[in-house]
Design a protein around this motif. Structure first.
Motif: not given
Ligand SMILES: CC(=O)[C@@H](O)[C@H](O)COP(=O)(O)O
Length: 240
Positions: A84, A82, A90
């Motif tokens: 972001i 991830e 997000l």
């Protein structure tokens, strides 16, 4: 499954067991470093594999460092990547995500990237050597379901036709069981979810619903749905 958002460890345990999950993310930058039986001990006791998650990272450099620390700490090459863009949406930062994916693949990681529902970026992540692509249905924690089913179907088709078919996992935004079933009917190989279960009124019941939805969606996908028709068709043919 994800582990974030549960009211307590007992609620989380019952939900994880009810979901039937075999792989569950652990946000390495939010791991409770304190004493006591944390999430990792719970997953080990339940026989569920931990998937380190670089949640909270904003740059490729942060994500690569976090993944390397997780490999050292957990002894696994698996990483949910991830990266972001900002705290309000997000949403993945596509530039930093692709950069981090390339670096981590080169460093021997099995990379599962959380990405946008963008078929072009998904193809670039496959070309970069990622072991799966994990497009969002809608932003993390919104419960808005699958906002662009056609995009998800295109990602499934493009990935299947690519030189490196890899699993497609619908990751983020699922709000209820029917959306998990839809993800599987669109051809996804799995779903990754947290909020819909951990913040439900009855997490254990919702986890059970999600398990049944994934099973039924997968069966429906393989059963060959009828084509959509413009005009009605009598279900019983007219007697001649
Ligand atoms: C579990 C995890 O890794 C989350 O970041 C994932 O994207 C789930 O999102 P939801 O909380 O919207 O299900």
């Amino acid at each position: 499954m994800g582990t974030g958002g549960a009211a307590n460890m007992s609620v989380l345990e019952r939900a994880l067991v009810a979901s039937g999950t075999a792989l569950t993310t652990v946000a390495m930058r939010r791991l409770d470093a304190g004493g006591g039986p944390g999430v990792l001990a719970l997953l080990e006791r339940l026989g569920i594999e931990a998937l380190p998650n670089t949640a909270g990272c904003r740059t490729a450099a942060e994500a690569v460092l976090t993944a390397r620390m997780a490999r050292e700490a957990l002894g696994t090459d698996l990483v949910k990547l991830e990266v972001i863009a900002d705290d309000r949406t997000l949403l993945p930062d596509p530039i930093e995500l692709l950069d981090a994916a390339e670096q981590l693949v080169d460093d021997g990681f099995t990379v599962l990237p959380y990405t946008n529902d963008d078929p072009v970026l998904a193809s670039k992540l496959v070309d970069a050597g990622c072991a799966a692509v994990m497009p969002l249905g809608s932003p993390i924690g919104t419960g808005l379901g699958i906002r662009n089913p056609h995009n998800i179907a295109m990602i499934v088709a493009a990935t299947a036709e690519s030189g490196r078919p890899v699993p497609v996992v619908l990751d983020a935004g699922i709000g209820t069981a029917s959306e998990a079933a839809l993800a599987m009917e669109l051809g996804c190989d799995a779903v990754l979810l947290a909020t819909a279960v951990t913040r439900a009124s009855d997490p254990e019941a919702m986890a059970t619903a999600m398990r049944l939805a994934v099973e039924s969606g997968r069966l429906a996908r393989g059963a060959g749905r009828i084509p959509r028709r413009y005009w009605a068709q009598a279900s019983s043919p007219a007697v001649e």
